[in-house]
Design a protein around this motif. Sequence first.
Motif, PDB file in Angstrom:
ATOM      1  N   GLU A 131       0.904  -1.485   0.428  1.00 43.83           N
ATOM      2  CA  GLU A 131      -0.109  -0.386  -0.358  1.00 43.83           C
ATOM      3  C   GLU A 131       0.942   0.998   0.080  1.00 43.83           C
ATOM      4  N   PRO A 132       0.219   2.331  -0.882  1.00 45.73           N
ATOM      5  CA  PRO A 132       1.573   3.942  -0.606  1.00 45.73           C
ATOM      6  C   PRO A 132       0.901   4.226   0.833  1.00 45.73           C
ATOM      7  N   ASP A 133       2.155   4.655   1.669  1.00 42.33           N
ATOM      8  CA  ASP A 133       2.641   5.944   2.539  1.00 42.33           C
ATOM      9  C   ASP A 133       0.567   6.360   2.939  1.00 42.33           C
ATOM     10  N   LYS A 137      -2.580   3.445   4.926  1.00 40.90           N
ATOM     11  CA  LYS A 137      -2.267   2.701   5.355  1.00 40.90           C
ATOM     12  C   LYS A 137      -1.851   3.230   6.845  1.00 40.90           C
ATOM     13  N   THR A 138      -1.647   3.709   7.527  1.00 44.57           N
ATOM     14  CA  THR A 138      -1.438   3.757   8.803  1.00 44.57           C
ATOM     15  C   THR A 138      -2.573   3.300   9.787  1.00 44.57           C
ATOM     16  N   GLU A 170       7.963  -4.724  11.067  1.00 43.19           N
ATOM     17  CA  GLU A 170       9.148  -4.301  10.529  1.00 43.19           C
ATOM     18  C   GLU A 170       9.946  -4.996  10.518  1.00 43.19           C
ATOM     19  N   ILE A 177       7.585  -2.214   6.198  1.00 42.05           N
ATOM     20  CA  ILE A 177       6.676  -1.542   7.049  1.00 42.05           C
ATOM     21  C   ILE A 177       7.697  -0.844   7.377  1.00 42.05           C
ATOM     22  N   ARG A 178       7.897   1.183   8.417  1.00 37.22           N
ATOM     23  CA  ARG A 178       8.385   1.474   8.536  1.00 37.22           C
ATOM     24  C   ARG A 178       7.114   2.028   9.242  1.00 37.22           C
ATOM     25  N   PRO A 180       5.133   4.856  11.289  1.00 43.05           N
ATOM     26  CA  PRO A 180       4.807   5.866  11.319  1.00 43.05           C
ATOM     27  C   PRO A 180       4.885   6.745  13.239  1.00 43.05           C
TER      28      PRO A 180
END
Length: 230
Positions: A131-133, A137-138, A170, A177-178, A180
């Motif tokens: 998924e785009p940031d 996604k968050t 992660e 994936i990072r 947030p």
Amino acid sequence: MEANNDTIKLYYNTEREKLQMPEYGRNILRMVEILKSIEDKEQRSLQARAVVKAMEILNPQVHSQENYEQKLWDHLYLIAGLDLDIDAPYPAPSLEEIQSKPQIIPLKNKPVKASHYGRNIESIIDLIAAEPDGEIKTAMIKSLAIYMRQQYLIWNKDSVADETIFKDIEKLSDYRIRVPEGISLTKINDSATFARPGMSINVGGTQQNAQNRNRNWVNKKNRRPNNRKK
């Protein structure tokens, strides 16, 4: 069973010939044996259709199979030991076709990286990583973290830090994936219990709620009027 004067002999299945197709029973086997003894091929072929019809009635599950009519004729040949000279709508199966084994489908499943999370978690992580940031996604990462924390508590300790779950996400994503900064998970109720599957009916709930439901059910049952005549 066979009678001879004053004696009766009982035949058990263990003493009889092993059935090639047990789902049709010994009556069909006997019909096939009589069928093979018919000398006229035209009459033998005619009677074979009657036997196949009887087989269809005795084994209706065959209708769920593809090309079930051909399978019935194949079964007839198998019961006859592939030794049956008749004019049939389908050719007799060969011995190679019968003895051939289905092709093995190779499995591509990778070993599970974290068994207490399960393989489905890794699949979800792969989807989220693609998924785009952004806000969506968050939100997906946060929902995943809450579920992973629940799975962690089922199989491991009584408590776990949010940072531990974030690091697992992660790591399992190979750092695609990072998480947030600023994400915080909802606080767990002190009375919540997380039992292993099959060990308790109170998974993710509270023991007090379960006790209250049981108590209400008993009280309701006791309040029922007794209408039986004395």
